[in-house]
Design a protein around this motif. Sequence first.
Motif, PDB file in Angstrom:
ATOM      1  N   CYS A 183       7.309 -11.274   9.836  1.00 59.79           N
ATOM      2  CA  CYS A 183       7.361  -9.802  10.293  1.00 59.79           C
ATOM      3  C   CYS A 183       6.029  -9.386  10.860  1.00 59.79           C
ATOM      4  O   CYS A 183       4.898  -9.732  10.186  1.00 59.79           O
ATOM      5  CB  CYS A 183       8.204  -9.043   9.182  1.00 59.79           C
ATOM      6  N   LYS A 184       5.967  -8.164  11.450  1.00 63.06           N
ATOM      7  CA  LYS A 184       4.645  -7.550  11.927  1.00 63.06           C
ATOM      8  C   LYS A 184       3.850  -6.806  10.995  1.00 63.06           C
ATOM      9  O   LYS A 184       3.408  -5.846  11.159  1.00 63.06           O
ATOM     10  CB  LYS A 184       4.957  -6.732  13.201  1.00 63.06           C
ATOM     11  N   VAL A 185       3.562  -7.563   9.800  1.00 66.77           N
ATOM     12  CA  VAL A 185       2.517  -7.225   8.892  1.00 66.77           C
ATOM     13  C   VAL A 185       1.663  -8.411   8.529  1.00 66.77           C
ATOM     14  O   VAL A 185       2.111  -9.374   8.762  1.00 66.77           O
ATOM     15  CB  VAL A 185       3.131  -6.525   7.735  1.00 66.77           C
ATOM     16  N   PRO A 186       0.458  -8.027   8.041  1.00 69.66           N
ATOM     17  CA  PRO A 186      -0.315  -9.351   7.519  1.00 69.66           C
ATOM     18  C   PRO A 186       0.653  -9.965   6.451  1.00 69.66           C
ATOM     19  O   PRO A 186       0.794  -9.517   5.294  1.00 69.66           O
ATOM     20  CB  PRO A 186      -1.566  -8.685   7.116  1.00 69.66           C
ATOM     21  N   ALA A 187       0.871 -11.345   6.484  1.00 71.68           N
ATOM     22  CA  ALA A 187       1.646 -11.935   5.685  1.00 71.68           C
ATOM     23  C   ALA A 187       1.433 -13.541   5.744  1.00 71.68           C
ATOM     24  O   ALA A 187       1.239 -14.197   6.631  1.00 71.68           O
ATOM     25  CB  ALA A 187       3.238 -11.765   6.485  1.00 71.68           C
ATOM     26  N   ALA A 226      -0.891  -9.154  12.569  1.00 76.98           N
ATOM     27  CA  ALA A 226       0.256  -9.699  11.966  1.00 76.98           C
ATOM     28  C   ALA A 226       0.165 -10.920  11.597  1.00 76.98           C
ATOM     29  O   ALA A 226      -0.541 -11.709  12.251  1.00 76.98           O
ATOM     30  CB  ALA A 226       1.253  -9.100  12.939  1.00 76.98           C
ATOM     31  N   GLY A 227       1.146 -11.369  10.668  1.00 81.05           N
ATOM     32  CA  GLY A 227       1.269 -12.626  10.232  1.00 81.05           C
ATOM     33  C   GLY A 227       0.093 -13.285   9.654  1.00 81.05           C
ATOM     34  O   GLY A 227      -0.566 -12.635   8.873  1.00 81.05           O
ATOM     35  N   SER A 244       8.120 -10.412   0.310  1.00 80.32           N
ATOM     36  CA  SER A 244       7.788 -11.776  -0.215  1.00 80.32           C
ATOM     37  C   SER A 244       6.627 -12.369   0.700  1.00 80.32           C
ATOM     38  O   SER A 244       6.810 -13.479   1.426  1.00 80.32           O
ATOM     39  CB  SER A 244       8.907 -12.626  -0.150  1.00 80.32           C
ATOM     40  N   VAL A 245       5.379 -11.775   0.714  1.00 75.58           N
ATOM     41  CA  VAL A 245       4.430 -12.398   1.666  1.00 75.58           C
ATOM     42  C   VAL A 245       2.980 -12.529   0.630  1.00 75.58           C
ATOM     43  O   VAL A 245       3.062 -11.624  -0.507  1.00 75.58           O
ATOM     44  CB  VAL A 245       4.077 -11.529   2.910  1.00 75.58           C
ATOM     45  N   TYR A 275      11.654  -3.610  17.523  1.00 75.32           N
ATOM     46  CA  TYR A 275      11.863  -2.814  16.118  1.00 75.32           C
ATOM     47  C   TYR A 275      10.864  -3.367  15.087  1.00 75.32           C
ATOM     48  O   TYR A 275      11.081  -3.394  13.990  1.00 75.32           O
ATOM     49  CB  TYR A 275      13.368  -2.844  15.682  1.00 75.32           C
ATOM     50  N   ALA A 276       9.668  -3.488  15.363  1.00 71.60           N
ATOM     51  CA  ALA A 276       8.647  -4.204  14.415  1.00 71.60           C
ATOM     52  C   ALA A 276       8.445  -3.329  13.011  1.00 71.60           C
ATOM     53  O   ALA A 276       8.545  -3.808  11.961  1.00 71.60           O
ATOM     54  CB  ALA A 276       7.329  -4.568  15.250  1.00 71.60           C
ATOM     55  N   ILE A 277       8.354  -1.995  13.424  1.00 67.07           N
ATOM     56  CA  ILE A 277       7.971  -1.116  12.108  1.00 67.07           C
ATOM     57  C   ILE A 277       9.226  -0.828  11.618  1.00 67.07           C
ATOM     58  O   ILE A 277       9.284  -0.916   9.991  1.00 67.07           O
ATOM     59  CB  ILE A 277       7.322   0.282  12.785  1.00 67.07           C
ATOM     60  N   LEU A 278      10.383  -0.635  12.158  1.00 66.86           N
ATOM     61  CA  LEU A 278      11.657  -0.424  11.405  1.00 66.86           C
ATOM     62  C   LEU A 278      12.152  -1.728  10.445  1.00 66.86           C
ATOM     63  O   LEU A 278      12.504  -1.668   9.462  1.00 66.86           O
ATOM     64  CB  LEU A 278      12.796  -0.069  12.294  1.00 66.86           C
ATOM     65  N   GLU A 279      11.659  -2.777  11.060  1.00 68.55           N
ATOM     66  CA  GLU A 279      12.294  -4.336  10.602  1.00 68.55           C
ATOM     67  C   GLU A 279      11.290  -4.436   9.316  1.00 68.55           C
ATOM     68  O   GLU A 279      11.884  -4.623   7.949  1.00 68.55           O
ATOM     69  CB  GLU A 279      11.681  -5.426  11.477  1.00 68.55           C
ATOM     70  N   ALA A 280       9.904  -4.257   9.362  1.00 73.87           N
ATOM     71  CA  ALA A 280       9.237  -4.229   8.325  1.00 73.87           C
ATOM     72  C   ALA A 280       9.677  -3.086   7.206  1.00 73.87           C
ATOM     73  O   ALA A 280       9.442  -3.543   5.701  1.00 73.87           O
ATOM     74  CB  ALA A 280       7.781  -4.195   8.461  1.00 73.87           C
ATOM     75  N   THR A 281       9.871  -1.969   7.344  1.00 75.09           N
ATOM     76  CA  THR A 281      10.305  -0.961   6.506  1.00 75.09           C
ATOM     77  C   THR A 281      11.441  -1.264   5.851  1.00 75.09           C
ATOM     78  O   THR A 281      11.608  -1.112   4.479  1.00 75.09           O
ATOM     79  CB  THR A 281      10.416   0.604   7.157  1.00 75.09           C
ATOM     80  N   LEU A 282      12.572  -1.549   6.661  1.00 80.78           N
ATOM     81  CA  LEU A 282      13.790  -2.127   5.855  1.00 80.78           C
ATOM     82  C   LEU A 282      13.791  -3.059   5.115  1.00 80.78           C
ATOM     83  O   LEU A 282      14.399  -3.416   4.111  1.00 80.78           O
ATOM     84  CB  LEU A 282      14.793  -2.226   6.962  1.00 80.78           C
ATOM     85  N   LEU A 283      12.842  -4.260   5.292  1.00 75.86           N
ATOM     86  CA  LEU A 283      12.746  -5.283   4.801  1.00 75.86           C
ATOM     87  C   LEU A 283      12.063  -5.121   3.567  1.00 75.86           C
ATOM     88  O   LEU A 283      12.295  -5.640   2.140  1.00 75.86           O
ATOM     89  CB  LEU A 283      11.789  -6.247   5.512  1.00 75.86           C
ATOM     90  N   ALA A 284      11.159  -3.995   3.404  1.00 77.64           N
ATOM     91  CA  ALA A 284      10.324  -3.741   2.138  1.00 77.64           C
ATOM     92  C   ALA A 284      11.554  -3.147   1.117  1.00 77.64           C
ATOM     93  O   ALA A 284      11.396  -3.153   0.010  1.00 77.64           O
ATOM     94  CB  ALA A 284       9.031  -3.010   2.517  1.00 77.64           C
TER      95      ALA A 284
END
Length: 874
Positions: A490-494, A226-227, A267-268, A414-423
């Motif tokens: 957020c918990k994706v490669p960014a 991540a990150g 936006s990454v 809520y890492a997965i939920l956060e990334a999904t809602l952000l997208a």
Amino acid sequence: MMPSRGGQGGMSSQLRSASFASASGSTTTATASARQGTLRRPSVGSRLSFAVSTAERGEVQNDNGHGIAAEHQIEEEIAKIKRYEDFTTIDWVQDAAREQLRRKSRRKKHAGLFDSGQLDWRHRLRESYDAAQGWIVVTIIGAAIGLNAAFLNIITEWLADIKLGYCTTAFYLNENFCCMGEDNGCADWHRWTGIAPVNYIIYIAFATIFACTSATLVRSYAPYAAGSGISEIKCIIAGFVMKGFLGFWTLVIKSVALPLAIGSGLSVGKEGPSVHYAVCTGNVISRLFTKYRRNASKTREILSACAAAGVAVAFGSPIGGVLFSLEEMSSYFPLKTLWRSYFCALVATAVLAAMNPFRTGQLVMFQVKYDRSWHFFEVVFYIILGVFGGLYGALVMKWNLRAQAFRKKYLANYAILEATLLAAATAIVCYPNSFLRIDMTESMEILFLECEGAEDYQGLCESEHRLRNVLSLLLATVVRTFFVIISYGCKVPAGIFVPSMAIGAAFGRSVGIVVQALYDANPQSVFFSACQPDVPCITPGTYAFLGAAAALSGIMHITVSVVVIMFELTGALDYILPTMIVVGVTKAVSELFGKGGIADRMIWFSGFPYLDNKEEHNFGVPVSRVMITDVVSIPTAGMTLQAVEQLLSKDSYQGFPIVEDEHSKILVGYIGRTELRYAVDRVKRERSLSPLAKCTFAISSSGLDSAITPMSQSATINFDSTSSTSIDFSRYVDTTPVSVHPRLPLETVMELFRKIGPRVILIEYHGQLAGLVTVKDCLKYQFKVEAAENPRDDSHLDEGQEKLWVLISRAAGWVSDKVSSASGGRIRLRDSLEQDRSALLRDRGTTAGNGRILDGTEDDLVDDEDGVELENRR
């Protein structure tokens, strides 16, 4: 000795016990094999290099005529144990001494073979291989990085375009490949449907699925993927140990999840993570070679070269990559590392160029060529762009750190939920704007281009659409800035390189359009007198290009490497001076809001023990104000084996000074915890000993000139006439620890940590041990002084975060109730939300960061979601 509050790290007791159990098992097998007269089975790297480097396996004769195979085995076993030590720092001094011993052994054998006339072509080949091993490693690594970058570029572009439509001739082609040679699309590229609202829904669905998949892969298989990774890599190159951060699984998941994250429209960017997967590639490949597997400090030289190659393939800028590694990544950058970084970046970009992923001959999508010059009156607008870059960097860093604090405190579960809602939110907001809808690299390609002879995207070059385009670009600047603030971390490669450049390009293009409109309205003005009548005077694309440079410099606080990267992107010598002006103004404005870019701020936020060589301090205090005086030391004689094991049972100590006796405190040497633990385990396996056996750590006068490293032989067991046992551990003692006077200025001690890189510095007064100091002790004092000089009350921020969390909780509860009622009670989201919230409340306040220096011995690190997990690490 070194308590956890003053040491440079350590690891949790659970991990430590598991680590030593694993290491103990491996060393037991090796010892058993040695008793049978055979060497332990070599690793994969040893087998690969056996044909041309048998001397590396210890087949050299020492002064006593004994083979150093046993010595080599001991060093290998201790190095293996040290690889389990997480959140500690390497000892550059010991690594340098070990490398000198290896070279000395090779020289001895070479001299012996030369005297006996046995120096044949095989030995010359081995010597040549050893000398060229570094170049071989960087060549292989550079080729692997170039291949990986090419495939990632192709996959990323396809995922970004598949949200908008598909190619009827070949589904696996993106729009550019499907319409090769066409400027404004083609009949083979179709939108998903002819109904705009349906296309909107499909766009959002694809973005959500991509982000959810990426976050799930990261959370399940490689949390360290991540990150961006630049902050952690800076610390790792400086000597910090983070097990798994550069591992094979991190490389795989980073390479798979990164295109998904970029394709989701978040936006990454991929340029920051490019450094991470490049350094992962270098770490994985260098482990196949004995020289780098055994020496952590030499591995850091390869990692610096890999960081340069990562930036090189990201921007198509090999020289810029080398300068980025020098300016931003590496605290120690000798000439040898400079050349290897240059060569690794060259190989990586050459392979990427050979792959030609965009089929345009360009290394990156937004690479352009400018054939017009600039005018001196434009310097006024260049300064505006520079001021924007500095303000943008300060704004994003300030609010992103607050968003990171909120994420760590409330959203850890809520890492997965956060990334999904952000997208989903990004897709919903960005789709209506034509400059936000497309991929950021594609938008920069459009904004950088000159109008003449190029594709006119959405009437960007038409004078009648100027007001609409300016408003659209300014809106894109504001919206993208907001999403960068909440998305980065957020918990994706960014990464944050390309998003910042896209923001700067949008703002710069809008400024360029305004300047062009001013010229068209007043062509005879004295201000525009330098313009030639038959040649376009203003090129808005150059303003976008300079705006991108300003934003990148503002967010990262780098200067020279930005200028070179932007020059290599354009190939226009004429625009070096404008780029330098813009970056210089950005740097000046950025310094008004504090030193250090986003990577340095994240290091501070995560609590990593890192001494920034760009900071200048004037504390005006001696090191005695900072040192730890409550030091547990070991006398040279008289300590029982049972007492030694009791010391080792405490996780608070990472090493022990050796003194003549507890009364005189005359400093004799230093022994690390790992070496002492290994020595005790080894001697207990070889012979059954009484817990009351006496341990000796004294160094004989003859031994002072012999061993360079403290681990050159195994412990010796002696039996006196009274049949009592004496165990000699002197060969494990470092007789030359770094020691200083208590009155030495603290600033000088911090320079010693930066330049020499010891784990610990002992404080010695008139030959007596007075205390010790570590990097963490220096940083704690620095934070204390800074807090006293700039006191802050963050209670209002905490209240604001709590109110925001209550609002989010209520919204989530309302949504869960609606879903439950719509499904007839079959889907109950509130139950799972309550469970996650209860777990979050239990964990709240236990995570590291916010200025707290990471110890590595905290049990609560297991549940930390900010990149320092001790479990689920591959």
